[in-house]
Design a protein around this motif. Structure first.
Motif, PDB file in Angstrom:
ATOM      1  N   ALA A 261      11.297   2.247  -7.652  1.00  0.00           N
ATOM      2  CA  ALA A 261      10.350   2.130  -6.546  1.00  0.00           C
ATOM      3  C   ALA A 261       9.809   3.517  -6.243  1.00  0.00           C
ATOM      4  CB  ALA A 261      11.029   1.539  -5.317  1.00  0.00           C
ATOM      5  N   ILE A 262       8.482   3.662  -6.272  1.00  0.00           N
ATOM      6  CA  ILE A 262       7.844   4.963  -6.054  1.00  0.00           C
ATOM      7  C   ILE A 262       7.019   4.918  -4.777  1.00  0.00           C
ATOM      8  CG2 ILE A 262       6.193   6.645  -6.973  1.00  0.00           C
ATOM      9  CD1 ILE A 262       6.945   5.720  -9.767  1.00  0.00           C
ATOM     10  N   SER A 263       7.230   5.880  -3.904  1.00  0.00           N
ATOM     11  CA  SER A 263       6.459   5.993  -2.678  1.00  0.00           C
ATOM     12  C   SER A 263       5.048   6.468  -3.000  1.00  0.00           C
ATOM     13  CB  SER A 263       7.129   6.977  -1.715  1.00  0.00           C
ATOM     14  OG  SER A 263       6.249   7.315  -0.651  1.00  0.00           O
TER      15      SER A 263
ATOM     16  N   SER B 122       0.822  -1.200   0.000  1.00  0.00           N
ATOM     17  CA  SER B 122       0.000   0.000   0.000  1.00  0.00           C
ATOM     18  C   SER B 122       0.859   1.255   0.000  1.00  0.00           C
ATOM     19  CB  SER B 122      -0.916   0.017   1.229  1.00  0.00           C
ATOM     20  OG  SER B 122      -0.138   0.000   2.424  1.00  0.00           O
ATOM     21  N   THR B 123       2.177   1.078   0.144  1.00  0.00           N
ATOM     22  CA  THR B 123       3.064   2.232   0.273  1.00  0.00           C
ATOM     23  C   THR B 123       4.030   2.410  -0.890  1.00  0.00           C
ATOM     24  OG1 THR B 123       4.629   0.872   1.541  1.00  0.00           O
ATOM     25  CG2 THR B 123       2.990   2.144   2.788  1.00  0.00           C
ATOM     26  N   THR B 124       4.208   1.378  -1.722  1.00  0.00           N
ATOM     27  CA  THR B 124       5.194   1.441  -2.802  1.00  0.00           C
ATOM     28  C   THR B 124       4.668   0.760  -4.056  1.00  0.00           C
ATOM     29  OG1 THR B 124       6.989   1.348  -1.175  1.00  0.00           O
ATOM     30  CG2 THR B 124       7.575   0.916  -3.455  1.00  0.00           C
ATOM     31  N   VAL B 125       4.935   1.367  -5.213  1.00  0.00           N
ATOM     32  CA  VAL B 125       4.695   0.704  -6.492  1.00  0.00           C
ATOM     33  C   VAL B 125       6.033   0.592  -7.217  1.00  0.00           C
ATOM     34  CG1 VAL B 125       2.319   1.498  -6.690  1.00  0.00           C
ATOM     35  CG2 VAL B 125       4.153   2.840  -7.727  1.00  0.00           C
TER      36      VAL B 125
ATOM     37  N   ILE C 244      10.358   8.979  -6.249  1.00  0.00           N
ATOM     38  CA  ILE C 244      11.141   7.763  -6.435  1.00  0.00           C
ATOM     39  C   ILE C 244      12.082   7.599  -5.251  1.00  0.00           C
ATOM     40  CG2 ILE C 244      12.864   6.627  -7.881  1.00  0.00           C
ATOM     41  CD1 ILE C 244      11.656   8.078 -10.270  1.00  0.00           C
ATOM     42  N   THR C 245      12.010   6.452  -4.605  1.00  0.00           N
ATOM     43  CA  THR C 245      12.890   6.186  -3.467  1.00  0.00           C
ATOM     44  C   THR C 245      14.111   5.371  -3.861  1.00  0.00           C
ATOM     45  OG1 THR C 245      11.647   4.185  -2.890  1.00  0.00           O
ATOM     46  CG2 THR C 245      10.944   6.260  -1.874  1.00  0.00           C
ATOM     47  N   ASN C 246      13.978   4.542  -4.901  1.00  0.00           N
ATOM     48  CA  ASN C 246      15.091   3.691  -5.331  1.00  0.00           C
ATOM     49  C   ASN C 246      15.017   3.451  -6.832  1.00  0.00           C
ATOM     50  OD1 ASN C 246      14.078   2.659  -2.489  1.00  0.00           O
ATOM     51  ND2 ASN C 246      16.282   2.222  -2.552  1.00  0.00           N
ATOM     52  N   ASN C 247      16.158   3.408  -7.470  1.00  0.00           N
ATOM     53  CA  ASN C 247      16.282   2.935  -8.841  1.00  0.00           C
ATOM     54  C   ASN C 247      17.190   1.712  -8.812  1.00  0.00           C
ATOM     55  OD1 ASN C 247      14.756   4.734 -10.643  1.00  0.00           O
ATOM     56  ND2 ASN C 247      16.127   6.323  -9.864  1.00  0.00           N
ATOM     57  N   ILE C 248      16.624   0.560  -9.117  1.00  0.00           N
ATOM     58  CA  ILE C 248      17.306  -0.715  -8.927  1.00  0.00           C
ATOM     59  C   ILE C 248      17.711  -1.285 -10.279  1.00  0.00           C
ATOM     60  CG2 ILE C 248      17.096  -3.009  -7.903  1.00  0.00           C
ATOM     61  CD1 ILE C 248      14.541  -1.694  -6.421  1.00  0.00           C
ATOM     62  N   THR C 249      18.973  -1.561 -10.454  1.00  0.00           N
ATOM     63  CA  THR C 249      19.456  -2.136 -11.710  1.00  0.00           C
ATOM     64  C   THR C 249      19.098  -3.619 -11.777  1.00  0.00           C
ATOM     65  OG1 THR C 249      21.299  -0.574 -11.805  1.00  0.00           O
ATOM     66  CG2 THR C 249      21.489  -2.571 -13.127  1.00  0.00           C
TER      67      THR C 249
END
Length: 382
Positions: free
Chosen positions: A105-107, A90-93, A113-118
């Motif tokens: 990862a979007i809050s 419910s907190t991240t897409v 954007i909280t993280n960009n994951i390779t």
């Protein structure tokens, strides 16, 4: 209903009221919307593949649309090219960016954007386990090579290092779903035609079953614990029993199947198909009894001029299907027809066809209205 409006104009999202069979609101998206999800039953997230953005807005109202910008540093945008959005939290897409080979990862709380994951090459789809522990990413690779599957630890957004599934020998994974108990993730490899089951506790492949080379789309039915796999190359739809990872029925023969959706009441599932002859697309929906996989009826949808210039998105996006949560309606968005067919399930008949918003194209006749936009995705609400 998510629709595209050419390559230079914003697309749109239309919210359809199930009980009233009417459009209740419309929101403007970015360029080239291709996929969407609903969070918490109220918030819609749409990925816009042609402008490196995600549109977020309320499903219930035409409230202002929030635009989340994805990384765009390749020199000639679009640089991220988002193609899929998913998740169970419910907190991240999570957004799969096919060109930058990342997952963003979007809050949901503040839409940043909280993280960009390779991840791997050309991520095409992803699925999060319902226990919110891992996200599995299907990386399609390039030209039938370089395919892989990435497992992401949800807690710290790190990639699981050297999981056993990395050695499976992927060709071109294109879709992934997670079982409702969180113990299995299933990856569809279009190049090998294998439906691969992964034990999520150890990230190891536990089984692989052939559903035919060219299979490109699947849905998980949590009510019957089944997976339906669409193969437009073999002209089949295959059902897998996810409790035993077996194929309980002979594949259903369907001419050029596109998408599938199951009713929550467990009685039936619906397969869309479309064939082109003489420049005319003829679409229909086959209604299958879930108990014995027999054909209940076939519902004609439309015969319209095919629009290869506008409807050249992924095959399943030509005629995507979704079922209402109360099992009363099934929705088929028709890219070429520019509308969404609404099927009444009490008698399995075509109730109405809801046009997409007007496009930016010129009217076909002087003084007429512009043609509609091209629907490419439909997602069911709670």
């Amino acid at each position: 209903m998510i629709s595209q409006n050419g390559t230079s104009n914003p697309g749109a999202s239309t919210t359809i009221d199930v009980s009233g069979d009417s459009a209740t609101s419309q929101s403007q998206t970015g360029l080239g919307p291709v996929h969407a999800m609903l969070v918490g039953g109220t918030q819609v997230y749409v990925v816009n593949s042609l402008e490196d953005t995600v549109s977020a807005f309320s499903a219930a109202t035409a409230a202002p649309v929030i635009t989340v910008s994805l990384p765009s540093s390749c020199g000639t945008p679009p640089c991220s090219v988002p193609v899929f959005v998913g998740g169970t939290e419910s907190t991240t897409v999570y957004v799969a960016n096919s060109k930058s080979n990342t997952v963003s990862a979007i809050s949901v709380t503040d839409n940043v954007i909280t993280n960009n994951i390779t991840v791997g090459t050309s991520p095409a789809a992803l699925a999060e386990t319902p226990d919110n522990q891992k996200v599995y990413v299907a990386n399609q690779g390039t030209n039938g090579s370089g395919g892989s599957v990435t497992a992401i630890n949800v807690v710290d957004k790190s990639v699981v290092a050297s999981p056993p599934l990395a050695n499976f020998g992927w060709i071109s994974p294109v879709w992934v779903v997670a079982r409702s108990d969180g113990q299995r993730a299933y990856v569809l490899d279009q190049g090998s035609g294998l439906l691969v089951a992964i034990d999520t506790s150890v990230d190891a492949v536990v089984s692989s079953i052939s559903v035919g080379v060219g299979a490109n789309y699947m849905v998980y039915d949590p009510n019957l614990n089944r997976i339906y796999v669409v193969n437009p190359v073999a002209n089949t739809v295959t059902s897998l029993d996810a409790s035993t990872d077996t194929l309980p029925a002979t594949p259903i023969s369907v001419a050029n199947p596109k998408s599938v959706a199951a009713l929550a009441d467990g009685t039936r599932f619906y397969i869309s198909s479309g064939t082109v002859s003489g420049g005319i697309l003829t679409s229909k929906v086959m209604v299958i009894n879930a108990a014995d996989f027999t054909l209940k009826t076939t519902i004609p949808i439309a015969s319209v001029p095919a629009l290869p210039t506008f409807c050249t998105v992924k095959t399943w996006a030509d005629l995507p299907v979704a079922a209402a949560a109360d099992s009363s309606r099934v929705y088929v968005s028709n890219c070429d027809a520019g509308d969404t067919a609404i099927i009444q399930t009490s008698n399995d008949t075509l109730l109405t066809q809801m046009p997409a918003p007007f496009s930016a194209r010129k009217p076909t006749v002087n003084g007429g209205t512009p043609p509609p936009q091209n629907p490419v995705f439909v997602v069911a609400g709670p």
